[in-house]
Design a protein around this motif. Structure first.
Motif, mmCIF file in Angstrom:
data_model
loop_
_atom_site.group_PDB
_atom_site.id
_atom_site.type_symbol
_atom_site.label_atom_id
_atom_site.label_comp_id
_atom_site.label_asym_id
_atom_site.label_seq_id
_atom_site.Cartn_x
_atom_site.Cartn_y
_atom_site.Cartn_z
ATOM 1 N N ALA A 39 2.845 -4.476 4.416
ATOM 2 C CA ALA A 39 3.793 -5.106 3.504
ATOM 3 C C ALA A 39 3.684 -6.620 3.607
ATOM 4 O O ALA A 39 3.095 -7.164 4.535
ATOM 5 N N VAL A 40 4.286 -7.261 2.629
ATOM 6 C CA VAL A 40 4.426 -8.708 2.624
ATOM 7 C C VAL A 40 5.921 -9.002 2.593
ATOM 8 O O VAL A 40 6.664 -8.395 1.831
ATOM 9 N N SER A 41 6.342 -9.921 3.458
ATOM 10 C CA SER A 41 7.758 -10.287 3.515
ATOM 11 C C SER A 41 7.930 -11.741 3.097
ATOM 12 O O SER A 41 7.155 -12.600 3.507
ATOM 13 N N PHE A 42 8.939 -11.981 2.277
ATOM 14 C CA PHE A 42 9.285 -13.327 1.825
ATOM 15 C C PHE A 42 10.713 -13.614 2.281
ATOM 16 O O PHE A 42 11.579 -12.750 2.167
ATOM 17 N N GLU A 79 2.390 -7.854 7.177
ATOM 18 C CA GLU A 79 2.504 -6.778 8.174
ATOM 19 C C GLU A 79 1.392 -5.758 7.939
ATOM 20 O O GLU A 79 1.202 -5.296 6.823
ATOM 21 N N TRP A 80 0.682 -5.463 9.020
ATOM 22 C CA TRP A 80 -0.378 -4.450 8.920
ATOM 23 C C TRP A 80 -0.179 -3.377 9.940
ATOM 24 O O TRP A 80 0.138 -3.578 11.045
ATOM 25 N N ASN A 116 0.854 -1.178 0.000
ATOM 26 C CA ASN A 116 0.000 0.000 0.000
ATOM 27 C C ASN A 116 0.894 1.234 0.000
ATOM 28 O O ASN A 116 1.640 1.465 0.945
ATOM 29 N N SER A 117 0.822 2.022 -1.056
ATOM 30 C CA SER A 117 1.679 3.209 -1.142
ATOM 31 C C SER A 117 1.244 4.288 -0.154
ATOM 32 O O SER A 117 2.043 5.135 0.229
ATOM 33 N N GLN A 118 -0.015 4.284 0.268
ATOM 34 C CA GLN A 118 -0.503 5.256 1.249
ATOM 35 C C GLN A 118 0.004 4.926 2.657
ATOM 36 O O GLN A 118 0.243 5.825 3.450
ATOM 37 N N LYS A 119 0.118 3.631 2.956
ATOM 38 C CA LYS A 119 0.583 3.185 4.272
ATOM 39 C C LYS A 119 1.738 2.206 4.076
ATOM 40 O O LYS A 119 1.533 1.017 3.878
#
Length: 51
Positions: free
Chosen positions: A15-18, A50-51, A8-11
């Motif tokens: 993210a997603v981590s691999f 991640e949120w 999300n470019s706003q927040k």
């Protein structure tokens, strides 16, 4: 080794981590007359949100 990809470019905290891991353990056993070297190998992967 891992990569974090924002979703999300706003927040940017979202993210997603691999990740990839590799484990190699070798042991030279010097207590025996024969060549005895046990080996442990492992390959792992992880995905995190991640949120």
């Amino acid at each position: 080794m891992g990569v974090r990809v924002p979703i999300n470019s706003q927040k940017p905290a979202q993210a997603v981590s691999f990740g990839l891991t590799y484990l190699l353990i070798t042991s030279g056993n010097n207590y025996w007359y024969t060549s005895n070297t046990p080996t442990l190998s492992a390959l792992g992967a992880s995905v995190a949100f991640e949120w």
